[in-house]
Design an enzyme around this catalytic site. Structure first.
Site, PDB file in Angstrom:
ATOM      1  N   GLY A  70       0.824  -1.206   0.000  1.00 24.28           N
ATOM      2  CA  GLY A  70       0.000   0.000   0.000  1.00 24.28           C
ATOM      3  C   GLY A  70       0.859   1.258   0.000  1.00 24.28           C
ATOM      4  N   THR A  71       1.986   1.191   0.691  1.00 21.89           N
ATOM      5  CA  THR A  71       2.880   2.354   0.762  1.00 21.89           C
ATOM      6  C   THR A  71       3.384   2.720  -0.633  1.00 21.89           C
ATOM      7  OG1 THR A  71       3.561   1.730   2.992  1.00 21.89           O
ATOM      8  CG2 THR A  71       5.031   3.217   1.801  1.00 21.89           C
ATOM      9  N   ASN A 146      -6.973   4.779   9.471  1.00 19.98           N
ATOM     10  CA  ASN A 146      -6.430   3.556  10.074  1.00 19.98           C
ATOM     11  C   ASN A 146      -6.321   3.627  11.587  1.00 19.98           C
ATOM     12  OD1 ASN A 146      -4.326   5.424   8.978  1.00 19.98           O
ATOM     13  ND2 ASN A 146      -3.028   4.211  10.315  1.00 19.98           N
ATOM     14  N   GLN A 176      -7.523   0.473   4.313  1.00 16.10           N
ATOM     15  CA  GLN A 176      -8.341  -0.052   5.425  1.00 16.10           C
ATOM     16  C   GLN A 176      -9.807  -0.226   5.034  1.00 16.10           C
ATOM     17  OE1 GLN A 176      -7.217  -1.219   8.264  1.00 16.10           O
ATOM     18  NE2 GLN A 176      -5.150  -0.368   8.378  1.00 16.10           N
ATOM     19  N   SER A 195      -4.079  -2.916  -0.318  1.00 16.38           N
ATOM     20  CA  SER A 195      -2.976  -3.728   0.202  1.00 16.38           C
ATOM     21  C   SER A 195      -3.515  -5.084   0.647  1.00 16.38           C
ATOM     22  CB  SER A 195      -2.333  -2.998   1.388  1.00 16.38           C
ATOM     23  OG  SER A 195      -1.330  -3.796   1.961  1.00 16.38           O
ATOM     24  N   HIS A 197      -2.350  -7.471   2.810  1.00 15.44           N
ATOM     25  CA  HIS A 197      -2.227  -8.075   4.141  1.00 15.44           C
ATOM     26  C   HIS A 197      -3.240  -7.562   5.157  1.00 15.44           C
ATOM     27  CE1 HIS A 197       0.195  -4.952   6.471  1.00 15.44           C
ATOM     28  NE2 HIS A 197       0.334  -4.492   5.251  1.00 15.44           N
ATOM     29  N   CYS A 318       2.639   1.475  11.817  1.00 14.67           N
ATOM     30  CA  CYS A 318       3.703   2.004  10.959  1.00 14.67           C
ATOM     31  C   CYS A 318       4.323   3.268  11.543  1.00 14.67           C
ATOM     32  CB  CYS A 318       3.166   2.317   9.572  1.00 14.67           C
ATOM     33  SG  CYS A 318       2.342   0.922   8.867  1.00 14.67           S
TER      34      CYS A 318
END
Ligand code: PLP
Length: 376
Positions: A70-71, A146, A176, A195, A197, A318
């Site tokens: 996602g980053t 998030n 999210q 993302s 995960h 994060c």
């Protein structure tokens, strides 16, 4: 162990892992290879892309570029489109956007502008729109926050932004939200990050959904994979596992949404409200409950919970490497440092059970009461 830190990451979907295993052990060919085995894998990737995209977008108008997380998707969007004038985002963004916006200033690329938040964690739309002008090249507004779970109506916001300046490229960080909220992308949203995960996929697999008519200047160049938009041999196993996990997650999305909402409320109602204050809004994502043990330290409570087998977070996982002690997002909602210091983020998954919630209530109340006594 009770795992309630699912906004940080979720347990991989084991059935999806099993199904995708063949792409590691037998069908390990490079999708760009010219022999038929490679070509077959490239076809399988195409199917996975279609599965992931079709869940939230019209495939005739949007396409999906696979990324490593996602980053990367957030960075690709920001550095690909905030190329002049000013770029507008919110004070509630994940560091993948916040740090990229800081870099726009450091590198003299564009002037970053940050719209304030409402107390419930949503962006103040009026103030966001006031920051958009004829020099704005890029706007990024996260879908689900998030830390608090607050939901921004990004389809409506994108429309309003485009009414003010139709040349703006509108991005949303949907990390999210994807697979968790019933939602489809409106045509006014140009880019959307996802993302794997966060919904049973693996860490290190992500995607950037883009409007087809938009030209993406690649952030990573090389062998020209992903139609030249993102070079690097695709993580075939991770992508297939993501698609299998997403297929399952979307098939139970609405039922999970309702069930988890009930679990979130059961948890909140069971907590000692003389100790804990709720920061998450009632109408936010059911997957996240943010509370503050005002006057106590969230980090101390996190470790006490850990000792009793309950895994929770204090904010964004994060940001745990960041030097600042307080969550910038919670402060941006207007809470003071005492509230921000006591923050705990409890986040659920479709695997969370009622029994786990009951046990978590007992642990949180016990450690909250004990710590308060010790502080008196
Ligand atoms: N954006 C949001 C809202 C997130 O919650 C996260 C992960 O915590 C990210 C971006 C980064 O995603 P990834 O871990 O795949 O890089």
């Amino acid at each position: 162990m009770i795992y309630l830190d699912n906004a940080a990451t979720t347990k991989p979907n084991l059935a999806a892992l099993e199904k995708a295993k063949t792409y590691l052990t037998e069908q390990y060919f490079n999708p760009s290879a010219l022999y038929k085995e490679g070509y077959t894998i490239s076809g399988e990737l195409k199917k996975a892309r279609s599965v992931l995209l079709s869940k939230i977008a019209d495939e005739t108008a949007f396409e999906l570029v696979f990324t490593s997380c996602g980053t990367e998707s957030d960075n690709q969007a920001t550095f690909g489109f905030a190329r002049r004038g000013n770029a507008v985002t919110t004070a509630g963004e994940h560091s993948a956007i916040a740090a990229a916006f800081a870099e726009l200033k450091n590198k003299g690329i564009a002037e970053p502008r940050f719209a304030p938040l409402e107390q419930d964690g949503r962006v103040n739309v009026e103030k966001l729109l006031a920051l958009v002008d004829e020099k704005t090249s890029f706007v990024s507004v996260m879908h689900v926050n998030n830390e608090l779970g607050s939901i921004n109506d990004i389809n409506a916001i994108a429309k309003l932004v485009k009414q003010k300046n139709p040349r703006v490229i509108f991005h949303s960080d949907g990390v999210q939200a994807y697979g968790k909220l019933p939602f489809r992308l409106a045509k006014e949203v140009d880019l959307y990050s996802i993302s794997a995960h966060k919904l049973g996929g693996l860490k290190g697999v992500g995607g950037l959904i883009k409007r087809k008519s938009l030209t993406l200047a690649p952030y990573i160049i090389g062998g020209g994979q992903e139609a030249g938009r993102r070079s690097g041999t695709e993580n075939v196993f991770g992508i297939q596992q993501f698609a299998f996990a997403a297929e399952e997650k979307f098939s139970t999305l609405k039922a999970d949404f309702e069930r988890i909402k009930t679990l979130r409320e059961t948890l909140w109602n069971g907590l000692d409200q003389t100790i804990f204050q709720r920061l998450s809004p009632m109408d936010g994502s059911p997957y996240i409950l943010n509370i503050s043990a005002v006057g106590l330290r969230g980090e101390v409570l996190l470790h006490l919970a850990n000792d009793k087998g309950l895994l929770i977070g204090t904010g964004s996982a994060c940001s745990s490497n960041a030097k600042t002690r307080y969550s910038k997002v919670v402060l941006a909602c207007g809470y003071n440092e005492q509230v921000a210091d006591g923050v705990l983020r409890i986040s659920f998954s479709s695997a969370t059970t009622e029994a786990e919630i009951a046990e978590a209530i007992g642990i949180l109340n016990e450690i909250g009461r004990d710590l308060r006594k010790r502080m008196q």
